[in-house]
Design a protein around this motif. Sequence first.
Motif, short mmCIF file in Angstrom:
data_model
loop_
_atom_site.label_atom_id
_atom_site.label_comp_id
_atom_site.label_asym_id
_atom_site.label_seq_id
_atom_site.Cartn_x
_atom_site.Cartn_y
_atom_site.Cartn_z
N SER A 1 0.82 -1.20 0.00
CA SER A 1 0.00 0.00 0.00
C SER A 1 0.86 1.25 0.00
O SER A 1 0.51 2.26 -0.61
CB SER A 1 -0.91 0.03 1.23
OG SER A 1 -1.80 -1.03 1.20
N THR B 1 -0.60 1.52 -4.78
CA THR B 1 -1.04 0.60 -5.84
C THR B 1 -1.75 -0.63 -5.32
O THR B 1 -2.27 -1.39 -6.11
CB THR B 1 0.15 0.16 -6.71
OG1 THR B 1 1.14 -0.37 -5.86
CG2 THR B 1 0.69 1.31 -7.52
N SER B 2 -1.78 -0.83 -4.01
CA SER B 2 -2.44 -2.02 -3.49
C SER B 2 -3.91 -2.05 -3.90
O SER B 2 -4.44 -3.09 -4.26
CB SER B 2 -2.31 -2.09 -1.98
OG SER B 2 -2.96 -3.21 -1.48
N SER B 3 -4.57 -0.88 -3.86
CA SER B 3 -5.99 -0.88 -4.21
C SER B 3 -6.18 -1.21 -5.69
O SER B 3 -7.15 -1.87 -6.06
CB SER B 3 -6.61 0.48 -3.88
OG SER B 3 -5.97 1.50 -4.62
N SER B 4 -5.25 -0.78 -6.55
CA SER B 4 -5.39 -1.14 -7.96
C SER B 4 -5.12 -2.63 -8.16
O SER B 4 -5.74 -3.25 -9.02
CB SER B 4 -4.46 -0.30 -8.83
OG SER B 4 -3.12 -0.57 -8.55
N LEU B 5 -4.22 -3.21 -7.39
CA LEU B 5 -3.98 -4.65 -7.47
C LEU B 5 -5.18 -5.42 -6.94
O LEU B 5 -5.47 -6.52 -7.40
CB LEU B 5 -2.72 -5.04 -6.70
CG LEU B 5 -1.39 -4.61 -7.31
CD1 LEU B 5 -0.25 -4.96 -6.39
CD2 LEU B 5 -1.19 -5.23 -8.67
N ARG B 6 -5.87 -4.85 -5.98
CA ARG B 6 -7.04 -5.50 -5.40
C ARG B 6 -8.13 -5.71 -6.45
O ARG B 6 -8.93 -6.62 -6.35
CB ARG B 6 -7.57 -4.63 -4.26
CG ARG B 6 -8.55 -5.28 -3.37
CD ARG B 6 -8.79 -4.43 -2.18
NE ARG B 6 -7.48 -4.14 -1.60
CZ ARG B 6 -7.26 -3.68 -0.41
NH1 ARG B 6 -8.26 -3.40 0.36
NH2 ARG B 6 -6.05 -3.45 0.05
N ASP B 7 -8.15 -4.83 -7.45
CA ASP B 7 -9.15 -4.93 -8.52
C ASP B 7 -8.60 -5.53 -9.80
O ASP B 7 -9.31 -5.61 -10.80
CB ASP B 7 -9.71 -3.53 -8.83
CG ASP B 7 -10.39 -2.91 -7.62
OD1 ASP B 7 -10.98 -3.66 -6.82
OD2 ASP B 7 -10.31 -1.68 -7.47
N ASP B 8 -7.35 -5.94 -9.79
CA ASP B 8 -6.68 -6.42 -10.99
C ASP B 8 -7.09 -7.85 -11.31
O ASP B 8 -6.98 -8.75 -10.47
CB ASP B 8 -5.17 -6.33 -10.80
CG ASP B 8 -4.44 -6.52 -12.10
OD1 ASP B 8 -4.44 -7.67 -12.60
OD2 ASP B 8 -3.89 -5.54 -12.60
N THR C 1 4.24 -3.79 -11.99
CA THR C 1 3.46 -2.70 -11.41
C THR C 1 4.21 -2.03 -10.26
O THR C 1 4.12 -0.82 -10.09
CB THR C 1 2.10 -3.24 -10.90
OG1 THR C 1 1.44 -3.90 -11.98
CG2 THR C 1 1.23 -2.13 -10.38
#
Length: 101
Positions: free
Chosen positions: A36, A41-48, A83
């Motif tokens: 995070s 970018t953790s939130s974008s990975l959460r939706d990846d 990423t």
Amino acid sequence: MYNPKWLLALCLFGLANAQATSFVMTTDALVSLSMSASKGTSSSLRDDKVVLAAKTDAAAFVASQGEIRSVQLEAAFQHIRRTLPDSRDTDEQLARAILIL
């Protein structure tokens, strides 16, 4: 009726198991926080989709201590490393982080 030695052994086993679980949860939380902190970018990975598709494979990887490696999981590792190029997390740390996304 109950053997006191058996009861003591059972209690000690439960205590050891609780400590191990606590260590794993702490490790997972630290990996998640480090991801995070890296440019948020953790939130974008959460939706990846690539990462989410490897969640079951990440569980197999962790459970087998790295013996079971799938194509989807390898793709997720590569994707995360692209990423987050500054990340120095091991495959095990990444797999555990995928599990908690």
